[in-house]
Design a protein around this motif. Structure first.
Motif: not given
Lengths: 448, 448
Positions: A261-290
C-alpha cells in the motif's frame, strides 16, 4: 468511504500532443510563461488533484524546429508555484546522473520547507548521450551503471535528509545554545560514486524528505521502484498490461519487505474529451493532422537506434530490431513502442500519429462519461491506484477534465470533493511520515 | 539628478550580529521561515533598494550550538521571494567549485525569466575543506585552482546564456516551424575543467544573463572582478582603505578594456541605529554582551589556521601569523581580520566582539543622521558606488534603516523616491543589457 483515486496533473507547455502548439488557442511561448503554469496549477487544485508534475532532461533537443523546446528548471518553477497554491503536491524531475547528492538533497529540502511539506522528487537516471555531453562525458553511461549510481545517490540523500533529528533545534536563548550537536548526524559516506562527509545545512523538513517517485519500467527501473518509490508513473497501453505491471510491482515491493500500500501505481492517460464521442474523435484527428511527420521519423529513428533515413513512412517497422537488452537508452519506452507497432501492425506514419498524442501513454478519446468509466474500470480492476493525467492541449485540456470528468469521479465517491485541512503530499497519498534512520525506537539499541 | 546610491539588503536569518538570535525579539527558526524573508524583502522594496542578497556555502558548520545554522538554498528562496515582490533585484550566492555550469546556468536563467529580469549571481569559489568533503574531495582545492576553475565556469556559463539568440523562437504555426535552428549556438566547449557540448534548454532571458556579482578581495578575487563582475561587495574598515580599493578596482577594470562605470563597488556596513548616539552604543553593547566567546575563539582559530586552544581571550593575536600568500582559504578576510587586530591592538576578546557584529564589515553605531552622513561621505569621496546594508538584527534593523535612514538619503537627492516603471536589475544598476557573443553587429563578419 471507498478507496480513493490519486490524481496527478502532468504539466507540459502547450500540452502532451506534440502538435498542440500549432492550434490557434495555444501560446507558443507558454513554456517560459509563469502565468501559464500558475493557471494550470490552480486549475489542478480546483480539481482537488493530489499533485502536479514536471518532467525534465538537462539537454536541448537537436532541433528546435518541431515544437516548443527548453523549459524552466522544474525545482525553480515549482518553488514559484508553491507560493501560488495551498494544497497541491509539487513533483519535480531531477537526475541522479547529473547532480550531486548534497546540492540536490538541499534543494528538495528547501522546497519541502517553503511549500509546507508538498515536495516530491521524480527520480530519473537520464537516458541519452546528449545529456551526458553537457556534463563532461563523451557518451551516455550504461543503463545498469546509471541505476547503480541512482541507488547510491538515494542512500546518500536519505542520510542527508535524516542528518538532523526533528528536535535538533534547542533555541535556548538564556544559555546561548541554539542547536544540539548530538542530534546532528553527518553521513560520513564513502562509496563507489560519492563521498559526502557532512550533515545537510537544512533542518529536517515537514515530510522528512520529499515523496519519492519513479517512472522507469525496465527491470532495473522496477527493482529500483520496489526498493525506494512511493509513487510510480507508468505507460501502459492495455488494461491487461497495466494489471500485470501493477501486480508485479506490488509483489516486488512485498519482497523488499515493504507494505504494498506504500507504493501507488499511476498509469498515464491522455484524455481527448468531446461532448460526444464523434467530437472527441474529431479533436483527435485535428491534432494528428498538425503533426509534421518528418520530425516524428527522426525522433523514432533515434529511439530505435536506427541510422537516419532508414524508416519508410508507409511501411511497418523493420523486422530485425534488436532486443531491449541491447538498448542502453530508455529501455521500457523502446519495448512499449515496438510492441504497440507490432500488435496493431501500424505503419510508421500511423505509429507517429499514435505516439504524437502521449509518447506511448494511453490516449483515450471520448465523452467525460466514457473517460470516467475507463478510469473507474482500471482503478477497480487492479490496474491502477490513480492516474497521471496528461491533457493533449493546455490549458484547455486540463480545464475540460476538471470541469467535466472530476465531477463524475466525485459523484461516484472515487475522488475527494475538497482538500480539508492542509496536509503534506505524503499524507495525501496515504503514506506515513518516514522515521529518521538515526533515531532508535524507544528501547532499541543505538544504531549509530 | 545627482549620481544615485545603489543599496543592497544583505539578508541573514536573525541578523548579521552573531548573537542577534538571543534577543527577545528574534525568532530562532527564522532561517527556515519563508514569511520572515517575505517580510524582509518587502521592507527592502519599501526602501527602494536595488537588490537583496543571500550569502551561502554548501556545508553545515561543525557545531550548531552557537547560532542558527543551515539555510534554505538561496536560488530556491529567491524564487519564492520573486513572487512576493515586484521591483527588487534578487542576488543568490552559488559556488563555481561545487556546481556544474549547465545546471547552474539553467537555474539562473529560470529565475531571471520568472522574476522578469531581476536575477543576480554572487559568484563564489567556496573556501574550506568542509565544503570540499561534501563533494567527493578530501581537501579544499588550492586558491589559484579555484579561481582558474571559476574563470572557465564563467566562460562556459556565458556561452550557455548566449546559446539562444533573442529571436530564435519563430512560432510559425501555419508552417509547423517553432524555432530557428540557425539561431541556436551549442557551446561545444572542451576545457581544462569542463566539457559542455549542447545549447542551454532555456531561451535567452530578459537580462541576457544574471547580474554578475563578486565579493572576494584577494589578488585573484580582484582580477576576477575586473574581468567579469558588474557589482562588487567588499569589507572595508576605514575610508582610506575603501578609497584605495575602489580606485584599484576601477583601474583594473579599465585595464581589462571595460568601462569603470560598469562595475559598482558596494562596501558592507552594519548600521547599529539609535535615536541618540548613546542609545545606539547601548544597543551595540547589548549585542556584544550576548556573544558566547568560546564559539568565537573556535571560529577565529579556524580562520587563522591555528590549532584548537592556541588563542588566549585576554591577549593579542600571536605575532608570528603566516602571510596571506600561505593561506588557502578566504585570503582577503584573513588579512582584514589580522590587520584590524594589529591596527587597534585588540585582545582576542575585543576582536571577537568587533567581528561578531559584521564579520569584518564596518560596524557603524549612531543616529540615522550620523549613518546617512557616513554613507554620503564614503559615496561622494570615491570610496563607494553604494552600500551592502547588513542590519545587525532582523527584521527590526532593516525596518529602522528604511524608516529612518532612507528618508534622509532621499531628502539629500542620493536615493530614488520610487521605482518607477518595472525594469531589470541590470538597469537599476545603470548597466547595459549585454550583447549576445554569437550575434555579429550589422556589417561585421560572422563570428561562428
Amino acid at each position: 468511504m471507498p478507496r480513493q483515486l490519486h490524481l496527478n496533473a502532468f504539466l507540459m507547455t502547450t500540452g502532451h500532443h506534440e502538435a498542440s502548439w500549432r492550434l490557434p488557442e495555444s501560446d507558443p511561448s507558454a513554456h517560459v510563461d509563469l502565468a501559464h503554469y500558475v493557471r494550470l496549477a490552480r486549475t489542478a487544485e480546483r480539481g482537488t488533484f493530489d499533485s502536479l508534475f514536471l518532467a525534465d532532461g538537462p539537454q536541448l533537443w537537436s532541433s528546435v524546429a518541431q515544437r516548443p523546446a527548453g523549459a524552466l528548471e522544474p525545482l525553480t518553477l515549482l518553488t514559484a508555484l508553491a507560493t501560488a497554491t495551498e494544497h497541491i503536491g509539487l513533483i519535480a524531475t531531477a537526475s541522479t546522473s547529473y547532480n550531486s547528492p548534497y546540492n540536490l538533497a538541499r534543494k528538495f529540502a528547501s522546497l519541502d520547507i517553503i511549500s509546507g511539506g508538498r515536495a516530491g522528487w521524480n527520480i530519473v537516471t537520464t537516458a541519452g548521450a546528449e545529456a551526458a555531453r553537457n556534463f563532461g562525458l563523451d557518451a551516455e553511461p550504461a543503463h545498469a551503471e546509471r541505476y547503480a549510481r541512482a541507488a547510491e545517490f538515494l542512500d546518500v540523500a536519505l542520510k542527508l535528509w535524516d542528518s538532523w533529528e526533528d528536535d535538533a533545534i534547542v533555541a535556548d536563548k538564556a544559555a546561548g545554545v541554539w542547536g544540539d550537536d548530538a542530534k546532528i548526524h553527518p553521513p560520513r559516506h564513502r562509496g563507489r560514486y560519492f563521498s559526502v562527509e557532512g550533515a545537510l545545512n537544512v533542518p529536517r523538513t515537514p515530510q522528512g524528505y520529499p515523496l519519492l517517485v519513479q517512472a522507469g519500467s525496465s527491470e532495473d527501473g522496477k527493482a529500483f521502484a520496489a526498493r525506494y518509490a512511493e509513487a510510480v508513473f507508468t505507460a501502459q497501453q492495455t488494461i491487461e498490461d497495466a494489471r500485470a505491471f501493477y501486480a508485479d510491482l506490488k509483489s516486488r515491493t512485498v519482497r523488499e519487505g515493504r507494505d504494498p500500500e506504500h507504493v501507488k501505481v499511476l498509469p498515464g492517460i491522455v484524455p481527448v474529451l468531446g461532448s460526444t464521442e464523434a467530437e472527441a474523435r474529431a479533436q483527435e484527428e485535428l491534432l494528428e493532422d498538425h503533426i509534421v511527420h518528418r520530425h516524428g521519423v527522426e525522433h523514432l529513428e533515434r529511439l530505435l537506434q536506427l541510422p537516419a533515413g532508414s524508416l519508410d513512412l508507409d511501411a511497418e517497422l523493420p523486422a530485425d530490431l534488436p532486443p531491449e537488452s541491447e538498448i542502453e537508452g530508455a529501455k521500457s519506452r523502446y519495448t512499449l513502442v515496438v510492441e504497440l507497432a507490432r500488435r496493431e501492425r501500424l505503419t510508421v506514419r500511423r505509429l507517429i500519429g499514435r505516439l504524437g498524442g502521449g509518447r506511448g501513454h494511453l490516449t483515450f478519446a471520448g465523452t467525460p462519461e466514457q473517460v470516467a468509466d475507463a478510469i473507474e474500470t482500471w482503478f477497480t480492476q487492479g490496474a491502477a491506484d490513480g492516474f497521471n493525467i496528461m491533457p493533449p492541449v493546455l490549458p484547455s485540456g486540463l480545464e475540460l477534465f476538471v470541469d467535466h470528468v472530476v465531477p463524475l469521479l466525485r459523484a461516484r465517491g472515487l475522488l475527494r470533493t475538497e482538500y480539508g485541512p492542509r496536509t503534506t503530499l505524503r499524507q495525501r497519498y496515504g503514506l506515513p511520515r518516514p522515521a529518521n534512520q538515526y533515531v532508535r525506537p524507544a528501547g532499541a539499541p543505538a544504531l549509530v
